[in-house]
Each structure stands twice: as structure tokens, then as C-alpha cells.
Design a protein around this motif. Structure first.
Motif, short mmCIF file in Angstrom:
data_model
loop_
_atom_site.label_atom_id
_atom_site.label_comp_id
_atom_site.label_asym_id
_atom_site.label_seq_id
_atom_site.Cartn_x
_atom_site.Cartn_y
_atom_site.Cartn_z
N MET A 1 0.85 -1.15 0.00
CA MET A 1 0.00 0.00 0.00
C MET A 1 0.91 1.22 0.00
O MET A 1 1.84 1.32 0.78
CB MET A 1 -0.88 -0.02 1.25
CG MET A 1 -1.78 1.14 1.36
SD MET A 1 -2.77 1.12 2.88
CE MET A 1 -3.11 -0.58 3.12
N ARG A 2 0.62 2.14 -0.91
CA ARG A 2 1.48 3.31 -1.04
C ARG A 2 0.68 4.60 -0.90
O ARG A 2 -0.51 4.65 -1.18
CB ARG A 2 2.17 3.25 -2.40
CG ARG A 2 3.13 2.07 -2.45
CD ARG A 2 4.02 2.13 -3.65
NE ARG A 2 5.05 1.12 -3.55
CZ ARG A 2 4.93 -0.11 -4.05
NH1 ARG A 2 3.82 -0.46 -4.66
NH2 ARG A 2 5.90 -0.98 -3.92
N GLU A 3 1.39 5.62 -0.48
CA GLU A 3 0.82 6.95 -0.31
C GLU A 3 1.59 7.90 -1.22
O GLU A 3 2.81 7.82 -1.31
CB GLU A 3 0.98 7.36 1.15
CG GLU A 3 0.56 8.77 1.47
CD GLU A 3 0.79 9.06 2.94
OE1 GLU A 3 -0.18 9.01 3.70
OE2 GLU A 3 1.96 9.31 3.32
N VAL A 9 5.71 12.57 -4.03
CA VAL A 9 6.62 11.57 -3.45
C VAL A 9 5.81 10.34 -3.06
O VAL A 9 4.81 10.43 -2.36
CB VAL A 9 7.34 12.15 -2.22
CG1 VAL A 9 8.23 11.09 -1.57
CG2 VAL A 9 8.15 13.38 -2.60
N VAL A 10 6.26 9.17 -3.52
CA VAL A 10 5.57 7.91 -3.25
C VAL A 10 6.27 7.20 -2.09
O VAL A 10 7.48 7.01 -2.11
CB VAL A 10 5.57 7.00 -4.49
CG1 VAL A 10 4.88 5.68 -4.19
CG2 VAL A 10 4.91 7.71 -5.67
N THR A 11 5.47 6.82 -1.07
CA THR A 11 6.01 6.14 0.11
C THR A 11 5.19 4.90 0.38
O THR A 11 3.95 4.95 0.33
CB THR A 11 5.92 7.07 1.34
OG1 THR A 11 6.58 8.30 1.04
CG2 THR A 11 6.55 6.43 2.56
N THR A 12 5.84 3.78 0.68
CA THR A 12 5.13 2.58 1.09
C THR A 12 4.76 2.73 2.56
O THR A 12 5.64 2.94 3.40
CB THR A 12 5.99 1.32 0.89
OG1 THR A 12 6.30 1.21 -0.50
CG2 THR A 12 5.26 0.06 1.35
#
Length: 108
Positions: A1-3, A9-12
Motif C-alpha cells: 500500500m502506497r501513499e 513523493v511515493v512512500t510505502t
């Protein structure tokens, strides 16, 4: 699941990459800061506190992600077969739809 942040900026925030073979089902339902494998995410909702709730249809569970910790709130095929969509109600309750049950519980 990523934000994805407003800046792109993509963060898990939870989970591990891979396929269904990476599913991790914690029958205790206790919290875990270890990466979790979700079995088939169908829906998610975010409450006013920033907690993310996900319906894990393959794991027959509702999971809460808060500050990187994944907790199983509710689950088991007999109780919640294949949860689908969900929403946070005005009073903060989590409304869940599954293939055979529609339920409502406190979002905690």
C-alpha cells in the motif's frame, strides 16, 4: 500500500511487494510493525486521525494501518467473508460491505 504526497513523493506505508503468495495472515490479530502481505485489497477509508482502514478480501479481514503498525481489527471467513467497500460515517464509525454482510463498528 502506497501513499502519494502532494509533492508527488511515493512512500510505502504498509505491505510487501509481490503476489498473493506473500500474504501474511496473523491469526492473533495483534499489532505488527513488520511488513504485512495483504491478500487482496478491495477498499480503504481514512479517518479524521489519519488512520487507514483496508478491507483485505483474500484475508477476510479489516486491517488498520496507523503510524506504520498494521492491526487486524476484525476477520475470519465465518464472520466477514470477502470484505469490499468501506467508509467512515459522520460519527466516526467504520461502515463495511462484504459479499454477504454489511456491518458497522467503531473505527477506534
Amino acid at each position: 500500500m502506497r501513499e502519494v504526497s502532494p509533492a508527488g513523493v511515493v512512500t510505502t506505508i504498509a505491505g510487501v511487494s509481490g503476489n498473493a503468495s506473500t500474504c501474511v495472515i496473523d491469526p492473533s490479530g495483534g499489532p505488527s510493525s513488520a511488513p504485512q502481505g495483504f491478500c487482496r485489497l478491495n477498499g480503504l477509508a481514512v479517518d479524521a486521525h489519519g488512520n487507514v482502514f483496508v478491507s483485505d478480501a483474500g484475508g477476510h479481514a479489516i486491517r488498520k494501518v496507523s503510524a506504520g503498525v498494521v492491526t487486524t481489527l476484525y476477520g475470519g471467513f465465518a464472520n466477514l467473508p470477502a470484505p469490499n467497500m468501506m467508509a467512515i460515517a459522520v460519527d466516526g464509525s467504520l461502515v463495511i460491505d462484504s459479499f454477504s454482510v454489511t456491518g458497522r463498528s467503531s473505527s477506534g
